[in-house]
Scaffold this active site. Structure first.
Site, PDB file in Angstrom:
ATOM      1  N   TYR A  56      -8.455  -7.680 105.357  1.00 58.96           N
ATOM      2  CA  TYR A  56      -9.177  -6.915 104.327  1.00 58.96           C
ATOM      3  C   TYR A  56      -9.288  -5.429 104.667  1.00 58.96           C
ATOM      4  O   TYR A  56      -9.323  -4.587 103.765  1.00 58.96           O
ATOM      5  CB  TYR A  56     -10.545  -7.548 104.029  1.00 58.96           C
ATOM      6  CG  TYR A  56     -10.366  -8.804 103.209  1.00 58.96           C
ATOM      7  CD1 TYR A  56     -10.042  -8.723 101.854  1.00 58.96           C
ATOM      8  CD2 TYR A  56     -10.428 -10.060 103.789  1.00 58.96           C
ATOM      9  CE1 TYR A  56      -9.815  -9.859 101.104  1.00 58.96           C
ATOM     10  CE2 TYR A  56     -10.203 -11.213 103.048  1.00 58.96           C
ATOM     11  CZ  TYR A  56      -9.897 -11.103 101.711  1.00 58.96           C
ATOM     12  OH  TYR A  56      -9.656 -12.233 100.965  1.00 58.96           O
ATOM     13  N   ARG A  59      -6.078  -4.021 103.401  1.00 59.08           N
ATOM     14  CA  ARG A  59      -6.092  -3.903 101.939  1.00 59.08           C
ATOM     15  C   ARG A  59      -7.035  -2.795 101.488  1.00 59.08           C
ATOM     16  O   ARG A  59      -6.752  -2.087 100.525  1.00 59.08           O
ATOM     17  CB  ARG A  59      -6.494  -5.247 101.302  1.00 59.08           C
ATOM     18  CG  ARG A  59      -5.402  -6.300 101.503  1.00 59.08           C
ATOM     19  CD  ARG A  59      -5.714  -7.567 100.760  1.00 59.08           C
ATOM     20  NE  ARG A  59      -5.832  -7.342  99.339  1.00 59.08           N
ATOM     21  CZ  ARG A  59      -6.547  -8.087  98.512  1.00 59.08           C
ATOM     22  NH1 ARG A  59      -7.223  -9.115  98.984  1.00 59.08           N
ATOM     23  NH2 ARG A  59      -6.589  -7.813  97.226  1.00 59.08           N
ATOM     24  N   HIS A 109     -14.741 -10.982  91.377  1.00 59.03           N
ATOM     25  CA  HIS A 109     -14.307 -11.458  92.707  1.00 59.03           C
ATOM     26  C   HIS A 109     -14.704 -10.494  93.831  1.00 59.03           C
ATOM     27  O   HIS A 109     -14.149 -10.565  94.922  1.00 59.03           O
ATOM     28  CB  HIS A 109     -12.792 -11.682  92.723  1.00 59.03           C
ATOM     29  CG  HIS A 109     -12.365 -12.914  91.981  1.00 59.03           C
ATOM     30  ND1 HIS A 109     -11.044 -13.221  91.703  1.00 59.03           N
ATOM     31  CD2 HIS A 109     -13.085 -13.936  91.443  1.00 59.03           C
ATOM     32  CE1 HIS A 109     -10.974 -14.361  91.038  1.00 59.03           C
ATOM     33  NE2 HIS A 109     -12.201 -14.809  90.854  1.00 59.03           N
ATOM     34  N   CYS A 120     -28.626 -10.507 107.250  1.00 57.04           N
ATOM     35  CA  CYS A 120     -29.699  -9.932 106.408  1.00 57.04           C
ATOM     36  C   CYS A 120     -29.222  -9.633 104.981  1.00 57.04           C
ATOM     37  O   CYS A 120     -30.012  -9.245 104.134  1.00 57.04           O
ATOM     38  CB  CYS A 120     -30.283  -8.677 107.065  1.00 57.04           C
ATOM     39  SG  CYS A 120     -29.212  -7.217 106.979  1.00 57.04           S
ATOM     40  N   CYS A 141     -29.111  -4.743 111.083  1.00 60.28           N
ATOM     41  CA  CYS A 141     -29.634  -5.798 111.975  1.00 60.28           C
ATOM     42  C   CYS A 141     -28.670  -6.171 113.097  1.00 60.28           C
ATOM     43  O   CYS A 141     -28.949  -7.095 113.856  1.00 60.28           O
ATOM     44  CB  CYS A 141     -30.024  -7.030 111.164  1.00 60.28           C
ATOM     45  SG  CYS A 141     -28.616  -8.039 110.695  1.00 60.28           S
ATOM     46  N   GLY A 176      -2.328  -9.280  82.814  1.00 61.09           N
ATOM     47  CA  GLY A 176      -1.853  -9.293  84.204  1.00 61.09           C
ATOM     48  C   GLY A 176      -2.481 -10.348  85.087  1.00 61.09           C
ATOM     49  O   GLY A 176      -2.759 -10.088  86.247  1.00 61.09           O
ATOM     50  N   THR A 177      -2.661 -11.536  84.538  1.00 67.11           N
ATOM     51  CA  THR A 177      -3.205 -12.617  85.374  1.00 67.11           C
ATOM     52  C   THR A 177      -2.420 -13.903  85.142  1.00 67.11           C
ATOM     53  O   THR A 177      -2.076 -14.223  84.001  1.00 67.11           O
ATOM     54  CB  THR A 177      -4.727 -12.821  85.142  1.00 67.11           C
ATOM     55  OG1 THR A 177      -5.163 -13.923  85.930  1.00 67.11           O
ATOM     56  CG2 THR A 177      -5.098 -13.008  83.690  1.00 67.11           C
TER      57      THR A 177
END
Ligand code: OAD
Length: 236
Positions: A56, A59, A109, A120, A141, A176-177
């Site tokens: 991630y 990305r 999403h 937390c 935290c 586009g899906t």
């Protein structure tokens, strides 16, 4: 279309393809090179948070380098024209709709631009946390942060608002899906059941194409500017 129509638009990875963002299921898409169960489930994060974070972070940094394309821009124009009678729901996490200027937008999403603490639950912009550690640490935290992405097996965001909008929709536009990921893949059938007209703009025929009344095959960055201009002109 008329000015009184209530428009719900659903977008997927295809709308960002012309910006240079990889889709998931096309040739050379993200899921060709990564297994969903390695990087996009809560179990994957428990097993190997370093690998998931690496995926991630990569990305996230890529998303900062790309720009919205004419498909994103056309949807901003459509929103300006229909105002309160417009809602854009996206499965994309790349932030390009926001950067194009969309405001009536639900990112179901999640988003690459934020992360949150597993303990937390405090939410942070990626730009305000130290991304150097393999697993970034919560500034509040000191527990682990995780990407603000809805993974497989988790509940998408804003479902209540989306379902209310689907009952009001008189026009539903899918862009586009691949129509393969639940529950977004069902929205078109739900809208159509409530008598909405359904329009599809996609490079390939999606899985749920049986629910599309009017299909425009091709690239959304080329097709949408033309369609949106026409829809605005006919409802002036
Ligand atoms: P997919 O990769 O499944 O599908 C992309 C679709 O876009 C395909 O149907 C392509 O034909 C189409 N497409 C490609 N280029 C296009 C272009 N220039 N113009 C128009 N269409 C184009 O992506 P999604 O349907 O968005 O979820 O995937 C849905 C979800 O599955 C994603 O949000 C992600 C993924 O796993 C999570 O990560 C939770």
């Amino acid at each position: 279309m008329t000015k009184d129509d209530f428009i719900v638009v659903l977008t997927g990875a295809g709308i960002s393809a012309e910006s240079g963002v990889k889709t998931f299921r096309d040739y050379d898409g993200l899921w060709e090179n990564h297994r969903i169960e390695d990087v996009a489930t809560p179990e994957a994060f428990e097993r190997d948070p370093v690998l998931v974070w690496r995926f991630y972070k990569q990305r996230y940094f890529q998303s900062l380098e790309v720009q919205p394309n004419p498909g994103h821009m056309a949807l901003v124009e459509l929103e300006k024209h229909f105002g309160e009678n417009f809602l854009l729901v996206t499965q994309n996490v790349d932030g390009l709709h926001t950067r194009a200027g969309s405001q009536r937008l639900l990112e179901m999403h999640g988003r690459l631009l934020t992360c949150f603490c597993v303990c937390c639950k405090a939410n942070f912009k990626m730009s305000e946390v130290d991304l150097n550690p393999d697993i970034p640490v919560c500034p509040a935290c000191s527990d682990s942060l995780r990407p603000d992405i809805v993974w497989f097996g988790e509940m998408p965001y804003f479902l209540d608002e989306i379902y209310v909008a689907l009952t009001k929709a008189t026009v539903f536009i899918s862009i586009g899906t691949s129509g393969m990921v639940y529950p977004a893949s069902q929205f078109i059938a739900m809208a159509r059941h409530k008598k909405a007209k359904t329009i599809g703009v996609n490079y390939d025929k999606p899985e749920n194409n049986m629910y599309i009344d009017e299909f425009h095959q091709g690239k959304s960055g080329e097709i949408l500017p033309v369609l949106v201009k026409q829809w605005i002109e006919e409802t002036m």
